[in-house]
Motif scaffolding. Sequence first.
Motif, mmCIF file in Angstrom:
data_model
loop_
_atom_site.group_PDB
_atom_site.id
_atom_site.type_symbol
_atom_site.label_atom_id
_atom_site.label_comp_id
_atom_site.label_asym_id
_atom_site.label_seq_id
_atom_site.Cartn_x
_atom_site.Cartn_y
_atom_site.Cartn_z
ATOM 1 N N VAL A 61 7.328 5.865 2.275
ATOM 2 C CA VAL A 61 8.366 4.971 1.758
ATOM 3 C C VAL A 61 8.699 3.859 2.748
ATOM 4 C CG1 VAL A 61 9.368 6.635 0.169
ATOM 5 C CG2 VAL A 61 10.162 6.589 2.537
ATOM 6 N N GLN A 62 8.437 4.078 4.032
ATOM 7 C CA GLN A 62 8.677 3.009 5.001
ATOM 8 C C GLN A 62 7.721 1.847 4.751
ATOM 9 O OE1 GLN A 62 8.682 4.227 9.099
ATOM 10 N NE2 GLN A 62 9.013 2.158 9.872
ATOM 11 N N ASN A 63 6.432 2.149 4.590
ATOM 12 C CA ASN A 63 5.466 1.090 4.297
ATOM 13 C C ASN A 63 5.713 0.483 2.923
ATOM 14 O OD1 ASN A 63 4.140 1.202 6.727
ATOM 15 N ND2 ASN A 63 2.496 2.530 6.002
ATOM 16 N N LEU A 64 6.122 1.319 1.964
ATOM 17 C CA LEU A 64 6.408 0.812 0.623
ATOM 18 C C LEU A 64 7.562 -0.183 0.664
ATOM 19 C CD1 LEU A 64 6.044 0.874 -2.455
ATOM 20 C CD2 LEU A 64 7.573 2.848 -2.511
ATOM 21 N N ALA A 65 8.627 0.165 1.382
ATOM 22 C CA ALA A 65 9.769 -0.740 1.477
ATOM 23 C C ALA A 65 9.368 -2.057 2.127
ATOM 24 C CB ALA A 65 10.895 -0.072 2.270
ATOM 25 N N THR A 66 8.588 -1.975 3.193
ATOM 26 C CA THR A 66 8.145 -3.189 3.883
ATOM 27 C C THR A 66 7.299 -4.060 2.964
ATOM 28 O OG1 THR A 66 8.169 -2.017 5.999
ATOM 29 C CG2 THR A 66 6.897 -4.061 5.887
ATOM 30 N N ALA A 67 6.401 -3.424 2.203
ATOM 31 C CA ALA A 67 5.548 -4.173 1.282
ATOM 32 C C ALA A 67 6.354 -4.837 0.175
ATOM 33 C CB ALA A 67 4.498 -3.242 0.679
ATOM 34 N N CYS A 68 7.508 -4.259 -0.148
ATOM 35 C CA CYS A 68 8.359 -4.814 -1.204
ATOM 36 C C CYS A 68 9.343 -5.845 -0.672
ATOM 37 C CB CYS A 68 9.128 -3.693 -1.897
ATOM 38 S SG CYS A 68 8.078 -2.505 -2.760
ATOM 39 N N GLY A 69 9.265 -6.135 0.618
ATOM 40 C CA GLY A 69 10.185 -7.092 1.208
ATOM 41 C C GLY A 69 11.554 -6.523 1.494
ATOM 42 N N ALA A 70 11.661 -5.193 1.526
ATOM 43 C CA ALA A 70 12.946 -4.542 1.772
ATOM 44 C C ALA A 70 13.063 -4.135 3.235
ATOM 45 C CB ALA A 70 13.106 -3.315 0.874
ATOM 46 N N ARG A 71 14.275 -4.057 3.710
ATOM 47 C CA ARG A 71 14.554 -3.510 5.039
ATOM 48 C C ARG A 71 14.576 -1.990 4.928
ATOM 49 N NH1 ARG A 71 20.561 -3.749 7.684
ATOM 50 N NH2 ARG A 71 20.111 -2.808 9.728
ATOM 51 N N PHE A 72 13.959 -1.305 5.891
ATOM 52 C CA PHE A 72 13.936 0.158 5.873
ATOM 53 C C PHE A 72 14.708 0.696 7.066
ATOM 54 C CE2 PHE A 72 12.157 4.274 7.154
ATOM 55 C CZ PHE A 72 12.351 4.994 5.977
ATOM 56 N N ILE A 73 15.570 1.689 6.805
ATOM 57 C CA ILE A 73 16.332 2.348 7.866
ATOM 58 C C ILE A 73 16.079 3.845 7.766
ATOM 59 C CG2 ILE A 73 18.613 2.807 8.828
ATOM 60 C CD1 ILE A 73 19.571 0.181 7.611
ATOM 61 N N ASN A 74 15.534 4.413 8.831
ATOM 62 C CA ASN A 74 15.255 5.849 8.888
ATOM 63 C C ASN A 74 16.478 6.537 9.492
ATOM 64 O OD1 ASN A 74 14.311 8.437 9.278
ATOM 65 N ND2 ASN A 74 12.339 7.808 10.121
ATOM 66 N N ALA A 75 17.331 7.077 8.632
ATOM 67 C CA ALA A 75 18.572 7.695 9.102
ATOM 68 C C ALA A 75 19.104 8.640 8.035
ATOM 69 C CB ALA A 75 19.614 6.629 9.435
ATOM 70 N N ARG A 76 19.969 9.539 8.460
ATOM 71 C CA ARG A 76 20.591 10.489 7.537
ATOM 72 C C ARG A 76 21.879 9.891 6.975
ATOM 73 N NH1 ARG A 76 19.952 15.961 6.913
ATOM 74 N NH2 ARG A 76 18.703 16.062 8.824
ATOM 75 N N TYR A 77 22.005 9.934 5.671
ATOM 76 C CA TYR A 77 23.170 9.404 4.968
ATOM 77 C C TYR A 77 24.399 10.263 5.264
ATOM 78 C CZ TYR A 77 26.064 8.383 0.793
ATOM 79 O OH TYR A 77 27.078 8.063 -0.077
ATOM 80 N N ALA A 78 25.525 9.597 5.552
ATOM 81 C CA ALA A 78 26.765 10.312 5.881
ATOM 82 C C ALA A 78 27.926 9.864 5.008
ATOM 83 C CB ALA A 78 27.097 10.113 7.361
ATOM 84 N N GLY A 79 27.625 9.329 3.829
ATOM 85 C CA GLY A 79 28.679 8.927 2.908
ATOM 86 C C GLY A 79 28.969 7.435 2.978
ATOM 87 N N PHE A 80 29.905 6.991 2.148
ATOM 88 C CA PHE A 80 30.300 5.583 2.162
ATOM 89 C C PHE A 80 31.809 5.491 2.012
ATOM 90 C CE2 PHE A 80 29.983 6.482 -2.354
ATOM 91 C CZ PHE A 80 31.024 5.763 -2.915
#
Length: 309
Positions: A61-80
């Motif tokens: 998904v990191q390469n997929l996001a990059t190919a789609c022009g998206a920023r990728f962040i490898n981190a654990r979600y902690a809510g919003f």
Amino acid sequence: MKRIVLVGAGHAHIVVLRHFALHKPNATLTLINNGAYAYYTGALPAAVRGDIAPEQARIDVQNLATACGARFINARYAGFENNVVNLENAASVPFDTLAISIGGTSVPGGIKPIAQFFDRLWRWERLPAARLGIIGCGASGVELALALRIRLNRNAKIYLQTGDGPVLPHAPRRVREVALKTLEQARITLSRAVPYPLDDVIHAYPPVPTIAVRDTLQLLDRDDVFATGDCAAFPTPLPHSGAIAVRQGRVLLNNLLAAKMEKFRPPSATLAIMSLSSRKAVAWYGTDCVSGRLPMLLKNWLDRRWLRN
């Protein structure tokens, strides 16, 4: 420019990423995922059987996001809170629109995290006569039991807990008959409760949704936050199905970009395919059912297409 943040790499978010790759909407896209890879659950039985390597059942998904022009962040979600996504060990991310697809709540000892499950599988392979119990007799439990029978040596004992109900309680009668015959031929022991002692117990219950949403996939109290897939508790309960999540992805895409919200209308029936071995599967749509090699060929084609695209 609108800031869209996706948390998790579920089926619906893959649909959104693919659209951004092809059409370049006037918005910035950020994908947050705990890990550079996401496993495609449809291909897991093949990986458990040993037909494919575990690495072949996952999406980069990191390469997929990059190919789609998206920023990728490898981190654990902690809510919003407010309009900021909080992350563990990473800076917070502001958003205008947020979509969450992080899977439902799983019990300890389940199939997820999938990388850890394969560590357990390799440990079972080294046992001369593993004794394993599977709790949950839906499609996931049945597929897993049959896949483990192929993977492990003949001395392994595999128990499938049925509780007080039937195997595959939501499937048509003919599908249950095919599954029961296959389980018997594979020497899978059905029991009301798994017998102890065991070398390990695998929980194969469907994930529990935890985020209540409207039929537009928006949260009940937020118009700018959406949830899809197993984590989303829809107004009417939905089956645990990748096909449902893909359909949600098309509605999510519209609602992320358009001013007018579209409602997700669950189909009256979806095609379900459950593998029985490396060469055979059973497929059903509503009450119609077919089993044998043809459904397995179709499943393999669908899985390869999803992973390739």
